[in-house]
Motif scaffolding. Structure first.
Motif, PDB file in Angstrom:
ATOM      1  N   ALA A 189       0.797  -1.292  -0.028  1.00  0.00           N
ATOM      2  CA  ALA A 189       0.010  -0.066  -0.137  1.00  0.00           C
ATOM      3  C   ALA A 189       0.928   1.229  -0.014  1.00  0.00           C
ATOM      4  CB  ALA A 189      -0.800   0.079   1.342  1.00  0.00           C
ATOM      5  N   LEU A 190       1.950   1.426   0.936  1.00  0.00           N
ATOM      6  CA  LEU A 190       2.837   2.291   0.981  1.00  0.00           C
ATOM      7  C   LEU A 190       3.503   2.563  -0.602  1.00  0.00           C
ATOM      8  CD1 LEU A 190       4.521   1.738   4.237  1.00  0.00           C
ATOM      9  CD2 LEU A 190       3.204   3.781   3.644  1.00  0.00           C
ATOM     10  N   VAL A 191       3.846   1.387  -1.007  1.00  0.00           N
ATOM     11  CA  VAL A 191       4.745   1.456  -2.706  1.00  0.00           C
ATOM     12  C   VAL A 191       3.676   2.165  -3.498  1.00  0.00           C
ATOM     13  CG1 VAL A 191       5.559   0.216  -4.342  1.00  0.00           C
ATOM     14  CG2 VAL A 191       6.175  -0.373  -1.994  1.00  0.00           C
ATOM     15  N   THR A 192       2.302   1.551  -3.568  1.00  0.00           N
ATOM     16  CA  THR A 192       1.372   2.184  -4.651  1.00  0.00           C
ATOM     17  C   THR A 192       1.350   3.412  -4.140  1.00  0.00           C
ATOM     18  OG1 THR A 192       0.444  -0.237  -4.608  1.00  0.00           O
ATOM     19  CG2 THR A 192      -0.977   1.769  -5.401  1.00  0.00           C
ATOM     20  N   ALA A 193       0.963   4.035  -2.974  1.00  0.00           N
ATOM     21  CA  ALA A 193       0.579   5.427  -2.786  1.00  0.00           C
ATOM     22  C   ALA A 193       1.911   6.339  -3.055  1.00  0.00           C
ATOM     23  CB  ALA A 193       0.248   5.504  -1.204  1.00  0.00           C
ATOM     24  N   ALA A 194       3.122   5.616  -3.183  1.00  0.00           N
ATOM     25  CA  ALA A 194       4.300   6.599  -3.699  1.00  0.00           C
ATOM     26  C   ALA A 194       4.014   6.953  -5.020  1.00  0.00           C
ATOM     27  CB  ALA A 194       5.498   5.930  -3.334  1.00  0.00           C
ATOM     28  N   TRP A 209      11.286  11.653  -5.096  1.00  0.00           N
ATOM     29  CA  TRP A 209      11.736  10.796  -3.840  1.00  0.00           C
ATOM     30  C   TRP A 209      11.812  11.860  -2.577  1.00  0.00           C
ATOM     31  CZ3 TRP A 209      12.742   6.002  -2.945  1.00  0.00           C
ATOM     32  CH2 TRP A 209      13.635   5.899  -1.651  1.00  0.00           C
ATOM     33  N   LYS A 210      12.303  12.820  -2.805  1.00  0.00           N
ATOM     34  CA  LYS A 210      12.485  14.098  -1.688  1.00  0.00           C
ATOM     35  C   LYS A 210      10.865  14.492  -1.159  1.00  0.00           C
ATOM     36  CE  LYS A 210      16.691  15.800  -3.354  1.00  0.00           C
ATOM     37  NZ  LYS A 210      17.448  16.877  -3.485  1.00  0.00           N
ATOM     38  N   SER A 211       9.932  14.009  -2.090  1.00  0.00           N
ATOM     39  CA  SER A 211       8.521  14.383  -1.720  1.00  0.00           C
ATOM     40  C   SER A 211       7.758  13.246  -0.997  1.00  0.00           C
ATOM     41  CB  SER A 211       7.551  14.770  -2.961  1.00  0.00           C
ATOM     42  OG  SER A 211       7.388  13.379  -3.535  1.00  0.00           O
ATOM     43  N   LEU A 212       8.443  12.128  -0.838  1.00  0.00           N
ATOM     44  CA  LEU A 212       7.910  11.114  -0.222  1.00  0.00           C
ATOM     45  C   LEU A 212       7.815  11.042   1.386  1.00  0.00           C
ATOM     46  CD1 LEU A 212       8.781   8.035  -2.434  1.00  0.00           C
ATOM     47  CD2 LEU A 212       6.794   9.464  -2.484  1.00  0.00           C
ATOM     48  N   SER A 213       7.093  10.431   2.059  1.00  0.00           N
ATOM     49  CA  SER A 213       7.020  10.295   3.323  1.00  0.00           C
ATOM     50  C   SER A 213       8.247   9.345   3.687  1.00  0.00           C
ATOM     51  CB  SER A 213       5.845   9.817   3.973  1.00  0.00           C
ATOM     52  OG  SER A 213       5.408   8.334   3.812  1.00  0.00           O
ATOM     53  N   ASP A 214       8.726   9.291   4.948  1.00  0.00           N
ATOM     54  CA  ASP A 214       9.808   8.376   5.480  1.00  0.00           C
ATOM     55  C   ASP A 214       9.281   6.838   5.202  1.00  0.00           C
ATOM     56  OD1 ASP A 214      11.358  10.524   6.193  1.00  0.00           O
ATOM     57  OD2 ASP A 214      11.011  10.396   7.990  1.00  0.00           O
ATOM     58  N   GLU A 215       7.906   6.574   5.582  1.00  0.00           N
ATOM     59  CA  GLU A 215       7.464   5.478   5.421  1.00  0.00           C
ATOM     60  C   GLU A 215       7.468   4.860   3.980  1.00  0.00           C
ATOM     61  OE1 GLU A 215       5.978   7.922   7.106  1.00  0.00           O
ATOM     62  OE2 GLU A 215       6.342   7.087   9.122  1.00  0.00           O
ATOM     63  N   GLN A 216       6.907   5.716   3.147  1.00  0.00           N
ATOM     64  CA  GLN A 216       7.053   5.551   1.740  1.00  0.00           C
ATOM     65  C   GLN A 216       8.572   5.164   1.074  1.00  0.00           C
ATOM     66  OE1 GLN A 216       4.817   9.051   0.190  1.00  0.00           O
ATOM     67  NE2 GLN A 216       3.098   7.596   0.028  1.00  0.00           N
ATOM     68  N   ALA A 218      10.886   3.952   2.802  1.00  0.00           N
ATOM     69  CA  ALA A 218      11.426   2.805   3.341  1.00  0.00           C
ATOM     70  C   ALA A 218      10.625   1.495   2.837  1.00  0.00           C
ATOM     71  CB  ALA A 218      11.205   2.891   5.000  1.00  0.00           C
ATOM     72  N   ALA A 219       9.430   1.539   2.394  1.00  0.00           N
ATOM     73  CA  ALA A 219       8.745   0.778   1.747  1.00  0.00           C
ATOM     74  C   ALA A 219       9.430   0.455   0.370  1.00  0.00           C
ATOM     75  CB  ALA A 219       7.149   0.846   1.525  1.00  0.00           C
ATOM     76  N   LEU A 220       9.678   1.344  -0.176  1.00  0.00           N
ATOM     77  CA  LEU A 220      10.052   1.169  -1.633  1.00  0.00           C
ATOM     78  C   LEU A 220      11.612   0.584  -1.482  1.00  0.00           C
ATOM     79  CD1 LEU A 220       8.959   4.902  -3.120  1.00  0.00           C
ATOM     80  CD2 LEU A 220       8.698   2.639  -3.970  1.00  0.00           C
ATOM     81  N   PRO A 225      10.503  -1.283  -7.136  1.00  0.00           N
ATOM     82  CA  PRO A 225       9.969  -1.574  -8.377  1.00  0.00           C
ATOM     83  C   PRO A 225      11.321  -1.751  -9.319  1.00  0.00           C
ATOM     84  CG  PRO A 225       9.725   0.759  -8.067  1.00  0.00           C
ATOM     85  CD  PRO A 225      10.369   0.167  -6.573  1.00  0.00           C
ATOM     86  N   ALA A 226      11.412  -2.653 -10.505  1.00  0.00           N
ATOM     87  CA  ALA A 226      12.191  -2.865 -10.979  1.00  0.00           C
ATOM     88  C   ALA A 226      12.967  -1.542 -11.636  1.00  0.00           C
ATOM     89  CB  ALA A 226      11.944  -3.634 -12.380  1.00  0.00           C
ATOM     90  N   TRP A 227      12.592  -0.503 -11.865  1.00  0.00           N
ATOM     91  CA  TRP A 227      13.118   0.519 -12.580  1.00  0.00           C
ATOM     92  C   TRP A 227      13.793   1.684 -11.694  1.00  0.00           C
ATOM     93  CZ3 TRP A 227      11.204   4.805  -9.977  1.00  0.00           C
ATOM     94  CH2 TRP A 227       9.869   4.764  -9.357  1.00  0.00           C
ATOM     95  N   LEU A 228      13.671   1.228 -10.279  1.00  0.00           N
ATOM     96  CA  LEU A 228      14.261   2.201  -9.266  1.00  0.00           C
ATOM     97  C   LEU A 228      15.734   2.282  -9.086  1.00  0.00           C
ATOM     98  CD1 LEU A 228      13.397   4.251  -7.015  1.00  0.00           C
ATOM     99  CD2 LEU A 228      13.637   2.157  -5.328  1.00  0.00           C
TER     100      LEU A 228
END
Length: 591
Positions: A189-194, A209-216, A218-220, A225-228
């Motif tokens: 859910a966190l990955v999807t929300a990101a 990346w800088k706009s994401l929450s710490d939890e997002q 960390a989940a990523l 994802p394969a492209w990251l």
């Protein structure tokens, strides 16, 4: 209840260490999948004993899946907590600085003490000064309260996950494998929300990346994802984790592709494809071998199996934190399976020598160096036409230059503070570097080319490097450096500073095309000085090849319709000597 004294003693690096250890434990557990599968009841076994064995195996599977899910979830929570603690510690440092600047002290317990009230304040200003100090004190108190609130939240969120794990309340992810179990619903859910960056540019990736929450974030990192891993603009540490996690998947995918090609025999037109797959598998082996080197630690910043050949980039040191970062691009015949380990060793030596230079001059600064094999360099062929459009075509350099330009940008975009960035290119890699620099927007501070057949332009201004910060090295008996195939011979471009490759008090001399980065040489010392941001310590000097000699024409006359050149002591004998380094010689050294 968290006290201010407790928070002062918090250490985010301790949480980082736990995060890394949990990652290793998770991988160890997931790697038990084959053994778990092998423990199933054999086909044909039936009866009460078989039923009991099957029940015990199912119970073991459930326990293993729960354990993997718990480790993965705790790892995400620890990563988020580490980020929060780092921010809290930074806020404490800022508050301490603010307090000291105004004559206050923040006590161990979080109180604000007036330790240096102003002296000799005029009577008519006492009330104003007193009010200003009250405002400063009240602001510090509010800051401390905010820090304690953030600390309480961080502590509570981590404790919540730890309790859930201890009480087996974490539901494994869907799917039958242990790897699937790690992808819990909460993490997914966190990955999807990101979501994803709005476009493919390094700036968009960095802003996302800088706009994401710490939890997002960390989940990523837990379930990337394969492209990251290959996205320029994402922090190097994150790219490294993501790319390392993809190695096994890439290998399995290549093995499946190989099996399909081999199924039922190999047609003539499939042999080349099969060779490419085999080479990519060897490349993965070389990547794993290279990143296993730990002194200093490596970062895997590119892992790309698309196209005909594997692409990779490995950093020696931490690109996220180093004060000085260099990116080295090699040239003709370079492959991951055949070249990565050697160039990684050369980058390690360059980092070592650059650090020695810094320490020698009292500078406590860090260095990282990247071996960037992120493009498909030209390769040898039986019908190599060096003067035609095969090896000396600019297509690979132009295509690679676009990727390299994004890589430069990504380093700067991913960081809060730009490092001192040096672009380094050898041989055809210097051409690729030239095309990368010409695309602009890279914020490269220094550029070094050596053994260069050209940088794709005759105007150094096109490279976008600050005036006086482009350097050229040419060794004796290096015919490629006089090849002048891509935009002309850099030896005769105004604006390049010439650095010596000959014996000096700083090291031995080098000859030929391939020894510029050898340890304990003048050329290596010179490059290390530039990389360390101290070009004034480099040894200046120019070594002329015969190609350069031929361009020195004092005067020309016409006799009988023929041009007559006066070379002085540089006679036709020099031309003859150069002629012996023919096309076949260029084939051998163009690497």
């Amino acid at each position: 209840m968290v006290s201010f004294a407790d928070v002062r003693r918090w250490k985010p690096e301790g949480l980082d260490a736990v995060h890394n250890e949990l990652g290793r434990r998770r991988d160890d557990l997931i790697n038990l999948q084959d053994e778990l599968d092998g423990a199933k009841n054999p086909d044909g076994w039936s009866g009460k004993a078989a039923d009991n064995a099957a029940e015990q195996h199912a119970k073991l599977v459930r326990s293993m899946r729960s354990l993997v899910a718990e480790v993965a979830t705790v790892r995400v929570a620890v990563a988020a907590a580490a980020d929060d603690v780092a921010k809290i510690k930074q806020q404490i440092q800022q508050a301490d600085h603010e307090a000291q600047a105004n004559g206050f002290e923040i006590t161990e317990e979080g109180g604000v003490k007036d330790v240096k009230p102003p002296q000799d304040v005029p009577q008519d200003q006492l009330a104003q000064v007193r009010q200003q100090r009250i405002q400063v004190r009240d602001k510090l108190v509010q800051t401390i309260e905010h820090i304690l609130d953030e600390a309480e939240r961080t502590d509570a969120e981590l404790a919540k996950v730890l309790v859930a794990a201890e009480r087996d309340r974490i539901e494994p992810g869907k799917g039958g494998s242990l790897a699937d179990a790690a992808n819990t619903n909460d993490i997914q859910a966190l990955v999807t929300a990101a979501g994803k960056p709005k476009d493919d540019s390094p700036r968009a990736a960095a802003q996302w990346w800088k706009s994401l929450s710490d939890e997002q974030r960390a989940a990523l990192r837990e379930n990337p994802p394969a492209w990251l891993g290959n996205r320029d603009g994402i922090p190097a540490e994150v790219r490294d984790e993501a790319n390392r996690g993809r190695i096994d998947d890439e290998r399995e995918s290549l093995r499946e592709e190989k099996a399909k090609l081999e199924q039922g025999g190999i047609a003539e037109d499939e042999r080349e494809k099969l060779q490419q797959v085999d080479d990519k598998l060897k490349s993965l082996d070389e990547v794993e071998k290279t990143i296993a080197r730990e002194k200093p630690p490596r970062q895997l910043l590119v892992l790309d199996s698309s196209g005909e050949r594997m692409k990779a980039a490995v950093a020696v040191g931490n690109v996220d934190t180093a004060d000085h970062v260099s990116v080295f691009t090699p040239g003709y015949t370079t492959t991951v399976q055949g070249s990565l380990g050697d160039y990684d060793s050369k980058m390690q030596e360059l980092v070592k020598e650059s650090t020695v230079e810094l320490n020698r001059h009292g500078k406590n600064e860090s260095v990282a160096a990247v071996a960037w094999l992120g493009y498909e360099a030209p390769q040898k062929s039986e019908n190599l036409d060096v003067l035609g459009d095969s090896v000396v075509s600019s297509h690979s350099a132009q295509e690679g230059g676009a990727k390299l330009n994004d890589f430069y940008k990504g380093i700067n975009e991913s960081r809060d503070h730009d490092p001192h960035l040096t672009a380094i290119g050898h041989s055809y890699g210097s051409t690729t570097t030239g095309y990368a620099l010409q695309q602009g927007g890279h914020d490269v501070d220094d550029a070094i080319i050596f053994g260069s057949p050209g940088v794709g332009t005759n105007d150094i201004g096109d490279l976008g490097v600050p005036d006086g910060h482009a350097y050229r090295l040419e060794a004796k008996d290096d015919p490629v450096a006089d090849f002048a195939r891509f935009g002309g011979d850099p030896s005769h471009m105004d604006g390049f500073k010439d650095l010596s490759t000959e014996k000096s008090g700083e090291g031995a001399g080098v000859t030929g095309h391939s020894d510029y980065l050898d340890p304990d040489t003048t050329s290596q010392h010179n490059m290390a000085s530039v990389v360390a941001g101290m070009p004034e310590n480099a040894v200046a000097g120019k070594t002329d090849g015969v190609g350069d000699v031929l361009s020195y024409v004092p005067h020309q006359a016409q006799e009988g319709g023929s041009a007559v050149y006066d070379f002085g002591e540089k006679t036709v004998a020099g031309v003859k000597d150069f002629g012996e380094k023919t096309i076949s010689g260029v084939k051998d050294v163009f690497s």
